[in-house]
Design a protein around this motif. Structure first.
Motif, PDB file in Angstrom:
ATOM      1  N   GLN A  97     -32.734   6.040  41.175  1.00 25.96           N
ATOM      2  CA  GLN A  97     -33.597   5.040  41.792  1.00 25.96           C
ATOM      3  C   GLN A  97     -34.235   5.619  43.044  1.00 25.96           C
ATOM      4  N   SER A 109     -42.085   0.016  47.183  1.00 23.48           N
ATOM      5  CA  SER A 109     -41.938   0.265  45.752  1.00 23.48           C
ATOM      6  C   SER A 109     -40.495   0.647  45.451  1.00 23.48           C
ATOM      7  N   ARG A 111     -38.505   2.334  42.073  1.00 20.58           N
ATOM      8  CA  ARG A 111     -38.606   2.917  40.733  1.00 20.58           C
ATOM      9  C   ARG A 111     -37.228   3.391  40.285  1.00 20.58           C
ATOM     10  N   ARG A 112     -36.871   3.034  39.059  1.00 22.12           N
ATOM     11  CA  ARG A 112     -35.592   3.481  38.497  1.00 22.12           C
ATOM     12  C   ARG A 112     -35.867   4.147  37.161  1.00 22.12           C
ATOM     13  N   THR A 113     -35.338   5.345  36.988  1.00 22.44           N
ATOM     14  CA  THR A 113     -35.504   6.119  35.764  1.00 22.44           C
ATOM     15  C   THR A 113     -34.134   6.253  35.100  1.00 22.44           C
ATOM     16  N   TRP A 119     -38.069   3.774  32.202  1.00 25.15           N
ATOM     17  CA  TRP A 119     -38.213   3.617  33.639  1.00 25.15           C
ATOM     18  C   TRP A 119     -38.762   2.228  33.963  1.00 25.15           C
ATOM     19  N   THR A 120     -38.507   1.809  35.177  1.00 19.49           N
ATOM     20  CA  THR A 120     -39.016   0.544  35.699  1.00 19.49           C
ATOM     21  C   THR A 120     -39.530   0.799  37.096  1.00 19.49           C
ATOM     22  N   GLU A 121     -40.695   0.276  37.420  1.00 19.89           N
ATOM     23  CA  GLU A 121     -41.213   0.401  38.771  1.00 19.89           C
ATOM     24  C   GLU A 121     -41.700  -0.959  39.245  1.00 19.89           C
ATOM     25  N   THR A 123     -43.631  -2.805  42.494  1.00 25.90           N
ATOM     26  CA  THR A 123     -44.432  -2.601  43.701  1.00 25.90           C
ATOM     27  C   THR A 123     -44.544  -3.930  44.421  1.00 25.90           C
ATOM     28  N   THR A 132     -44.714  -5.346  38.389  1.00 30.27           N
ATOM     29  CA  THR A 132     -43.656  -4.629  37.671  1.00 30.27           C
ATOM     30  C   THR A 132     -44.280  -3.843  36.524  1.00 30.27           C
ATOM     31  N   GLU A 134     -43.146  -1.028  33.368  1.00 30.59           N
ATOM     32  CA  GLU A 134     -41.992  -0.482  32.666  1.00 30.59           C
ATOM     33  C   GLU A 134     -42.441   0.501  31.605  1.00 30.59           C
TER      34      GLU A 134
END
Length: 173
Positions: A97, A109, A111-113, A119-121, A123, A132, A134
């Motif tokens: 993250q 922001s 972001r999690r990979t 992944w999810t981001e 802002t 959001t 994804e």
């Protein structure tokens, strides 16, 4: 005093709460007595290392939590006013993250990979709008989560993922 002329306090401690017992701590100070560096090790094997701005606020911190069921590694950078500007966490599930903050510590922001490449981001905008995005995952969780908070949800998927068809799109502004 260390080789660089700075004062070094390196001691063995056995104090702390039932959750964290400090077993080692090292602090370094400049010639004016300002702390420039700190290292701490706890009985559970976790560690924290911090470098400081000249005004005493943290500049960077690095933490290792090998037995953690949540994050196992975390790195942070800070502005001179002490507000966190960036945080990178490695989690036990293999995901990473990265959170970016403004100068006042508000999230810009997140972001999690995940290990499988998903992944999810998220802002965050000053207006209160949250965007959001994804990759490979559906947005149902985020749509419901932000709708429950009463937040305005904007959706601009590109390309449009079939998983979105399963979401309640009536919650989208």
């Amino acid at each position: 005093y260390g080789n660089d002329g700075a004062y070094v306090d390196s001691s063995k401690y056995s104090f702390g709460s039932a959750q964290k017992v400090t077993v080692e701590r090292t602090d370094k100070y400049d010639e004016n007595g300002n702390r420039t560096y700190s290292f701490q090790r706890w009985a559970d094997g976790s560690t924290a290392e911090t470098c400081y701005h000249p005004n005493g606020n943290p500049k960077t911190s690095e933490e290792h939590n090998p037995n953690g069921d949540n994050w196992v590694y975390r790195y942070r950078t800070y502005a001179e006013n002490g507000a966190c500007t960036e945080e990178i966490c490695h989690f036990a599930d293999g995901s990473i993250q990265e959170v970016i903050y403004d100068a006042d510590g508000r999230i810009l922001s997140d972001r999690r990979t995940y290990p499988n490449g998903d992944w999810t981001e998220v802002t965050y905008y000053p207006s209160g709008t949250v965007q959001t995005e994804e990759g490979s995952k559906g947005g149902e969780y985020y749509i419901n989560h932000y709708d429950e908070k009463g937040m305005q949800i904007a959706l601009n998927p590109s390309p449009f993922d079939d998983k979105l068809n399963a979401c309640d799109l009536s919650k989208i502004s």
